[in-house]
Write a protein that holds these residues in place. Structure first.
Motif, PDB file in Angstrom:
ATOM      1  N   GLY B 141       0.838  -1.186   0.000  1.00  0.00           N
ATOM      2  CA  GLY B 141       0.000   0.000   0.000  1.00  0.00           C
ATOM      3  C   GLY B 141       0.881   1.247   0.000  1.00  0.00           C
ATOM      4  N   ALA B 142       0.398   2.300  -0.660  1.00  0.00           N
ATOM      5  CA  ALA B 142       1.179   3.539  -0.724  1.00  0.00           C
ATOM      6  C   ALA B 142       1.376   4.134   0.662  1.00  0.00           C
ATOM      7  N   LEU B 143       0.304   4.132   1.458  1.00  0.00           N
ATOM      8  CA  LEU B 143       0.399   4.768   2.766  1.00  0.00           C
ATOM      9  C   LEU B 143       1.356   4.038   3.714  1.00  0.00           C
ATOM     10  N   PRO B 144       1.223   2.700   3.830  1.00  0.00           N
ATOM     11  CA  PRO B 144       2.200   2.006   4.687  1.00  0.00           C
ATOM     12  C   PRO B 144       3.633   2.205   4.211  1.00  0.00           C
ATOM     13  N   ALA B 145       3.832   2.225   2.893  1.00  0.00           N
ATOM     14  CA  ALA B 145       5.184   2.429   2.380  1.00  0.00           C
ATOM     15  C   ALA B 145       5.694   3.820   2.733  1.00  0.00           C
ATOM     16  N   LEU B 146       4.811   4.809   2.578  1.00  0.00           N
ATOM     17  CA  LEU B 146       5.203   6.179   2.918  1.00  0.00           C
ATOM     18  C   LEU B 146       5.523   6.281   4.413  1.00  0.00           C
ATOM     19  N   THR B 147       4.722   5.589   5.226  1.00  0.00           N
ATOM     20  CA  THR B 147       4.956   5.624   6.678  1.00  0.00           C
ATOM     21  C   THR B 147       6.355   5.123   7.018  1.00  0.00           C
ATOM     22  N   LEU B 148       6.714   3.991   6.411  1.00  0.00           N
ATOM     23  CA  LEU B 148       8.042   3.438   6.682  1.00  0.00           C
ATOM     24  C   LEU B 148       9.128   4.396   6.193  1.00  0.00           C
ATOM     25  N   LEU B 149       8.903   4.969   5.022  1.00  0.00           N
ATOM     26  CA  LEU B 149       9.882   5.909   4.488  1.00  0.00           C
ATOM     27  C   LEU B 149      10.069   7.100   5.435  1.00  0.00           C
ATOM     28  N   VAL B 150       8.945   7.629   5.919  1.00  0.00           N
ATOM     29  CA  VAL B 150       9.024   8.774   6.836  1.00  0.00           C
ATOM     30  C   VAL B 150       9.756   8.374   8.119  1.00  0.00           C
ATOM     31  N   ALA B 151       9.471   7.162   8.608  1.00  0.00           N
ATOM     32  CA  ALA B 151      10.157   6.707   9.820  1.00  0.00           C
ATOM     33  C   ALA B 151      11.660   6.653   9.597  1.00  0.00           C
ATOM     34  N   VAL B 152      12.056   6.115   8.444  1.00  0.00           N
ATOM     35  CA  VAL B 152      13.491   6.013   8.145  1.00  0.00           C
ATOM     36  C   VAL B 152      14.123   7.404   8.060  1.00  0.00           C
ATOM     37  N   VAL B 153      13.447   8.312   7.356  1.00  0.00           N
ATOM     38  CA  VAL B 153      13.987   9.668   7.208  1.00  0.00           C
ATOM     39  C   VAL B 153      14.070  10.366   8.565  1.00  0.00           C
ATOM     40  N   LEU B 154      13.022  10.180   9.369  1.00  0.00           N
ATOM     41  CA  LEU B 154      12.998  10.833  10.682  1.00  0.00           C
ATOM     42  C   LEU B 154      14.124  10.300  11.578  1.00  0.00           C
ATOM     43  N   ILE B 155      14.294   8.989  11.577  1.00  0.00           N
ATOM     44  CA  ILE B 155      15.366   8.410  12.393  1.00  0.00           C
ATOM     45  C   ILE B 155      16.724   8.895  11.900  1.00  0.00           C
ATOM     46  N   PHE B 156      16.881   8.932  10.577  1.00  0.00           N
ATOM     47  CA  PHE B 156      18.146   9.422  10.031  1.00  0.00           C
ATOM     48  C   PHE B 156      18.399  10.866  10.472  1.00  0.00           C
ATOM     49  N   ALA B 157      17.371  11.697  10.370  1.00  0.00           N
ATOM     50  CA  ALA B 157      17.539  13.112  10.712  1.00  0.00           C
ATOM     51  C   ALA B 157      17.867  13.281  12.193  1.00  0.00           C
ATOM     52  N   ILE B 158      17.154  12.544  13.044  1.00  0.00           N
ATOM     53  CA  ILE B 158      17.395  12.688  14.484  1.00  0.00           C
ATOM     54  C   ILE B 158      18.756  12.121  14.849  1.00  0.00           C
ATOM     55  N   ASP B 159      19.143  11.033  14.187  1.00  0.00           N
ATOM     56  CA  ASP B 159      20.469  10.466  14.418  1.00  0.00           C
ATOM     57  C   ASP B 159      21.559  11.488  14.078  1.00  0.00           C
ATOM     58  N   ARG B 160      21.401  12.155  12.948  1.00  0.00           N
ATOM     59  CA  ARG B 160      22.395  13.180  12.553  1.00  0.00           C
ATOM     60  C   ARG B 160      22.376  14.342  13.543  1.00  0.00           C
ATOM     61  N   LEU B 161      21.179  14.721  13.966  1.00  0.00           N
ATOM     62  CA  LEU B 161      21.077  15.823  14.926  1.00  0.00           C
ATOM     63  C   LEU B 161      21.821  15.463  16.216  1.00  0.00           C
ATOM     64  N   ILE B 162      21.606  14.253  16.704  1.00  0.00           N
ATOM     65  CA  ILE B 162      22.177  13.879  18.000  1.00  0.00           C
ATOM     66  C   ILE B 162      23.676  13.616  17.893  1.00  0.00           C
ATOM     67  N   TYR B 163      24.096  12.933  16.822  1.00  0.00           N
ATOM     68  CA  TYR B 163      25.509  12.543  16.739  1.00  0.00           C
ATOM     69  C   TYR B 163      26.345  13.458  15.860  1.00  0.00           C
TER      70      TYR B 163
END
Ligand SMILES: Nc1ncnc2c1ncn2[C@@H]1O[C@H](COP(=O)(O)OP(=O)(O)O)[C@@H](O)[C@H]1O
Ligand SMILES: [Mg+2]
Lengths: 236, 288
Positions: B141-163
């Motif tokens: 489904g487009a929405l579940p796929a987008l959700t996972l993508l957003v989660a990955v991007v968010l984790i990446f962004a927060i990881d960069r922010l913290i480290y």
């Protein structure tokens, strides 16, 4: 009251709950002066230094820095005004890199004094370790970083709590050799030591604490070893 | 038959994206502020109801409402820490639990009062109905796929922010040794409040995708909290990517169990969690 003093402490007492750790301390430091605070273990030396930046129990009395009362102001504000501590036991953030530890000093400070480049020219041994986690450094290297973190906060008054503790004599020599250079820049410096001889060699004046009180103060040459020893250990 | 299970596993992986969104804010609360926030799920639900108000009462489009929600929740997190939670942050284990438990009850009852017990959800138009065929018989489904993508991007962004940032170094310093941080002049309360602002922003993202994918009502918070808890215990706090892995594991366990028997779905997730905790008490990705 002298106006040329950098720090003027009058009648300061400090308490941990009911326990009185310091009693009526009078103390002063001028710009470009190294003042040693000596005393036995538990005499109240660390409490004294930490009380100056409002990070130990509760203090009463008066602490003037550049003539302004700072007693009761927050640690962050006092540090931002120009007093910085090199804490006992170094207290670095072990998982942060050397650069990050140093940078924190710069961020909390006045940002108008020593730069990182200058610091690395004084301690070239640290320059190659900038990306290492501070916890991976040797004790001596860590002490140099702790020293650097304090210096990068651009203090006008530098408080050093037992910077020689647990370090090899050569490393201690290196650290102590920096103190006169800082003094010549006009910094006031307070060094706390249990090693009396080393402290008195570098200091312009000293205070001896005994059970939370000043038991002796003056210039290092002014007293015999027996006088100092008596003030240090009490009357035994 | 094998296509059936590939689809089931794939859906579980994508469900993990949503679970990671639930968990990331809690991981930040626990990891940085050392705050076990019992109200974390309720914050997500609260954010969802703010979206309900913005879209339904103010008639704003969902995307615009979301853009407004992010700073609102960040501000709420900041104020929550400075006004309330800072009084308990360094007081040991129990006081933060009690205070955030109270907060949880207040949010639930406030929402019941204001909105009633009806279930809600958001409509996302084509996003909710489109599916892509990846291979013969395999769909996402487009929405579940987008959700996972957003989660990955968010984790990446927060990881960069913290480290990778100066602010992140301050967060790590305060997390590692709060007393030392105060001793060298960091304003620990302010850093904590900024961390809670970051948590608030993540609850806004979680709220959006939750409301697009499932129904919620004022009492849905604790269910989200349990998911978030299980994810961070599985993934450990040492590494943000562990959260994604823990979330995917939980999602796959639920999805596979649900395919066998729908009634097993939620239970199976908890059982897998218990099993892994018994075998690896330090979490999956933490060195012991
Ligand atoms: N956090 C604290 N709480 C209670 N008592 C303390 C604390 N820190 C130090 N003390 C007490 O205050 C006295 C002075 O300690 P300290 O300042 O550390 O001495 P020194 O640095 O000269 O060894 C000691 O009796 C010590 O036990
Ligand atoms: Mg001491």
């Amino acid at each position: 009251m002298q106006n040329d003093e950098l720090l003027q402490v009058a009648g300061m007492s400090a308490f941990y709950g009911q326990f009185r750790a310091l009693t009526e301390i009078d103390f002063s430091v001028a710009p470009g002066e190294i003042v040693a605070v000596i005393g036995a273990n538990g005499a109240g030396k660390s409490t004294f230094l930490r009380s100056l930046i409002n990070h130990a129990g509760t203090a009463t009395g008066s602490v003037r820095f550049h003539g302004t009362e700072i007693l009761g102001k927050s640690t962050a504000e006092i540090i931002n005004r120009g007093i910085m501590l090199v804490p006992e036991g170094r207290r670095l953030f072990p998982s942060l890199t050397v650069d990050e530890n140093l940078r924190l000093g710069w961020e909390v400070g006045r940002r108008d004094g020593m730069t990182a480049d200058e610091y690395f020219s004084i301690f070239p041994a640290i320059a190659g370790l900038r990306k290492r986690p501070a916890g991976a450094l040797s004790g001596g290297q860590q002490q140099m970083v702790a020293f650097g973190r304090a210096l990068l906060a651009s203090p006008q008054l530098l408080l050093c709590d037992e910077i020689s503790l647990g370090l090899a004599p050569l490393v201690v020599d290196e650290l102590y050799a920096v103190l006169p250079k800082l003094r010549d820049r006009g910094l006031g410096i307070v060094i706390v030591e249990q090693d009396i001889r080393r402290a008195l060699k570098v200091a312009d004046r000293f205070y001896c604490l005994l059970e939370g009180r000043v038991s002796l103060t003056g210039r290092p040459g002014e007293y015999t070893r027996a006088d100092v020893s008596h003030a240090y250990f009490g009357s035994h | 038959m094998s296509e059936f299970y590939i689809n089931v596993v794939l859906q579980g992986v994508l469900l993990g994206g949503l679970y990671a969104l639930f968990a990331i804010g809690l991981a930040l609360s626990v990891g940085i502020v050392r705050l076990v926030n019992i109200a974390h799920g309720d914050l997500i639900i609260l954010a969802s109801y703010v979206l309900v108000v913005l879209t339904q009462s103010f008639g704003l489009p969902l995307w615009l409402s979301f853009l407004i929600l992010v700073p609102l929740m960040a501000g709420f997190g900041y104020v929550l820490q400075q006004g309330l939670l800072r009084h308990v942050t360094d007081k040991g284990m129990l006081p933060p639990l009690l205070v955030t438990f109270g907060l949880s009850v207040i949010i639930q009852n406030g929402l019941l009062e204001g909105f009633g017990a009806d279930t809600r959800s958001f409509s996302g138009g084509a996003l909710q109905t489109s599916t892509w065929q990846l291979a013969e018989g395999i769909y996402v489904g487009a929405l579940p796929a987008l959700t996972l993508l957003v989660a990955v991007v968010l984790i990446f962004a927060i990881d960069r922010l913290i480290y990778g940032s100066h602010f992140g170094a301050r967060l790590r310093a305060v997390s590692e040794a709060p007393a030392t941080a105060a001793l060298v002049g960091l304003r620990v309360n302010r850093v904590h409040a900024l961390a809670l602002a970051l948590v608030g922003a993540t609850t806004a993202v979680a709220a959006l995708f939750m409301g697009l994918r499932m129904n919620f009502d004022p009492l849905s918070g604790p269910g989200r909290l349990i998911i978030a808890f299980e994810v961070i215990v599985l993934g450990g706090l040492g590494n943000l990517w562990g959260i994604l892995a823990g979330a995917i594991l939980l999602g796959v366990a639920q999805s596979v169990a649900g395919a066998i028997d729908v009634r097993l779905q939620v239970l199976a997730g908890h059982l897998v969690f218990l099993l892994i905790i018994l075998l690896r008490p330090q979490g999956l990705f933490q060195r012991s």
